[in-house]
Scaffold this motif. Sequence first.
Motif, PDB file in Angstrom:
ATOM      1  N   SER A  40      45.323  49.445  -8.121  1.00  0.00           N
ATOM      2  CA  SER A  40      45.164  50.142  -6.745  1.00  0.00           C
ATOM      3  C   SER A  40      45.810  48.982  -6.133  1.00  0.00           C
ATOM      4  O   SER A  40      46.165  49.497  -4.863  1.00  0.00           O
ATOM      5  CB  SER A  40      43.229  49.699  -6.488  1.00  0.00           C
ATOM      6  OG  SER A  40      42.872  51.216  -7.114  1.00  0.00           O
ATOM      7  N   GLY A  75      42.700  48.180   2.871  1.00  0.00           N
ATOM      8  CA  GLY A  75      41.439  48.955   2.605  1.00  0.00           C
ATOM      9  C   GLY A  75      40.719  48.904   1.391  1.00  0.00           C
ATOM     10  O   GLY A  75      39.843  47.347   1.379  1.00  0.00           O
ATOM     11  N   THR A  76      39.484  49.537   0.435  1.00  0.00           N
ATOM     12  CA  THR A  76      38.595  49.173   0.129  1.00  0.00           C
ATOM     13  C   THR A  76      39.167  49.814  -1.901  1.00  0.00           C
ATOM     14  O   THR A  76      39.189  51.166  -2.010  1.00  0.00           O
ATOM     15  CB  THR A  76      37.102  49.914   0.382  1.00  0.00           C
ATOM     16  OG1 THR A  76      37.161  48.951   1.607  1.00  0.00           O
ATOM     17  CG2 THR A  76      36.053  49.329  -0.352  1.00  0.00           C
ATOM     18  N   ARG A  97      36.155  50.314  -4.514  1.00  0.00           N
ATOM     19  CA  ARG A  97      35.132  50.204  -5.334  1.00  0.00           C
ATOM     20  C   ARG A  97      35.032  50.266  -6.896  1.00  0.00           C
ATOM     21  O   ARG A  97      35.791  51.109  -7.429  1.00  0.00           O
ATOM     22  CB  ARG A  97      34.307  51.527  -4.862  1.00  0.00           C
ATOM     23  CG  ARG A  97      34.563  51.951  -3.036  1.00  0.00           C
ATOM     24  CD  ARG A  97      33.897  53.097  -2.705  1.00  0.00           C
ATOM     25  NE  ARG A  97      34.111  52.724  -1.164  1.00  0.00           N
ATOM     26  CZ  ARG A  97      35.141  53.309  -0.556  1.00  0.00           C
ATOM     27  NH1 ARG A  97      36.205  53.318  -1.122  1.00  0.00           N
ATOM     28  NH2 ARG A  97      34.951  53.154   0.478  1.00  0.00           N
ATOM     29  N   SER A 157      37.330  53.356  -7.554  1.00  0.00           N
ATOM     30  CA  SER A 157      37.839  53.859  -7.207  1.00  0.00           C
ATOM     31  C   SER A 157      38.213  53.438  -6.065  1.00  0.00           C
ATOM     32  O   SER A 157      38.458  52.300  -5.895  1.00  0.00           O
ATOM     33  CB  SER A 157      36.947  55.452  -6.246  1.00  0.00           C
ATOM     34  OG  SER A 157      35.726  54.526  -6.154  1.00  0.00           O
ATOM     35  N   ASP A 158      39.581  53.813  -5.223  1.00  0.00           N
ATOM     36  CA  ASP A 158      39.797  53.327  -3.607  1.00  0.00           C
ATOM     37  C   ASP A 158      40.436  53.798  -2.645  1.00  0.00           C
ATOM     38  O   ASP A 158      40.540  55.740  -3.139  1.00  0.00           O
ATOM     39  CB  ASP A 158      41.361  52.881  -4.034  1.00  0.00           C
ATOM     40  CG  ASP A 158      42.322  53.441  -4.534  1.00  0.00           C
ATOM     41  OD1 ASP A 158      43.375  54.317  -4.029  1.00  0.00           O
ATOM     42  OD2 ASP A 158      43.370  53.092  -5.974  1.00  0.00           O
ATOM     43  N   ASP A 159      40.661  53.602  -1.181  1.00  0.00           N
ATOM     44  CA  ASP A 159      40.494  54.637  -0.322  1.00  0.00           C
ATOM     45  C   ASP A 159      41.854  54.294   0.177  1.00  0.00           C
ATOM     46  O   ASP A 159      42.560  54.693   1.272  1.00  0.00           O
ATOM     47  CB  ASP A 159      39.962  55.056   0.536  1.00  0.00           C
ATOM     48  CG  ASP A 159      39.875  53.344   1.254  1.00  0.00           C
ATOM     49  OD1 ASP A 159      40.897  52.236   0.645  1.00  0.00           O
ATOM     50  OD2 ASP A 159      38.994  52.732   2.144  1.00  0.00           O
ATOM     51  N   ASP A 188      41.754  61.645  -1.642  1.00  0.00           N
ATOM     52  CA  ASP A 188      41.432  60.514  -0.734  1.00  0.00           C
ATOM     53  C   ASP A 188      41.438  59.670  -1.551  1.00  0.00           C
ATOM     54  O   ASP A 188      40.624  58.001  -1.159  1.00  0.00           O
ATOM     55  CB  ASP A 188      39.993  61.097  -0.094  1.00  0.00           C
ATOM     56  CG  ASP A 188      40.754  61.867   1.037  1.00  0.00           C
ATOM     57  OD1 ASP A 188      41.431  62.007   1.275  1.00  0.00           O
ATOM     58  OD2 ASP A 188      38.648  62.972   0.651  1.00  0.00           O
ATOM     59  N   GLY A 189      42.383  59.269  -1.573  1.00  0.00           N
ATOM     60  CA  GLY A 189      42.498  57.947  -3.346  1.00  0.00           C
ATOM     61  C   GLY A 189      43.296  58.559  -4.180  1.00  0.00           C
ATOM     62  O   GLY A 189      42.992  59.272  -4.523  1.00  0.00           O
ATOM     63  N   ARG A 209      40.470  58.491  -8.139  1.00  0.00           N
ATOM     64  CA  ARG A 209      39.010  58.010  -8.369  1.00  0.00           C
ATOM     65  C   ARG A 209      39.046  57.767 -10.263  1.00  0.00           C
ATOM     66  O   ARG A 209      39.338  59.154 -10.179  1.00  0.00           O
ATOM     67  CB  ARG A 209      37.988  58.508  -8.177  1.00  0.00           C
ATOM     68  CG  ARG A 209      36.772  58.850  -8.729  1.00  0.00           C
ATOM     69  CD  ARG A 209      36.047  59.878  -7.491  1.00  0.00           C
ATOM     70  NE  ARG A 209      34.865  59.570  -8.143  1.00  0.00           N
ATOM     71  CZ  ARG A 209      33.081  59.197  -7.807  1.00  0.00           C
ATOM     72  NH1 ARG A 209      34.348  58.614  -6.247  1.00  0.00           N
ATOM     73  NH2 ARG A 209      32.663  59.290  -7.906  1.00  0.00           N
TER      74      ARG A 209
END
Length: 157
Positions: free
Chosen positions: A75, A86-87, A89, A105-107, A146-147, A149
Amino acid sequence: MRVMLATLVQDRMFRVAEGAEIDLGPELAATAQTALDVVAKPRIRLEVRAEERLALPVSLATPLALIVNELVVNSARHAFPDGRGGTVRLELRQAAPGLGELVVSDDGIGLPDGQQRNTPEGCLGLHLVPRLARQAHASLRIENDDGTRVTLRFACA
């Protein structure tokens, strides 16, 4: 870098007595933070949500920690091009009695077309993840919306 990070995970796991259980939340959070720190992308932040006391034997916790390591590195290196922030998670929970669920996950920008299968092409880390999931006796699902996951489900006490 990948070898060094995997070695750090293995080193922590080897310090645990054989047959002992690992509390996954703190271990996976430490693994994710170390991976992000080593990649050194200051505009990417880590969010962790982990249920307390979800434990697995070290033999099953090790491949899950290695998966977290690979996914966080992937990521950080690929989901946020051109210095974009970004983030990433990390979520760990008991999905049902006897069933643990780990989501990384990431965005970011998501996987390129053709890389959303369980055996993606073109990325060494994503080639390792399905093999490590089998070692952990975990199911694996990779989604690209959206990224990216990645969801793993595994038996837990």
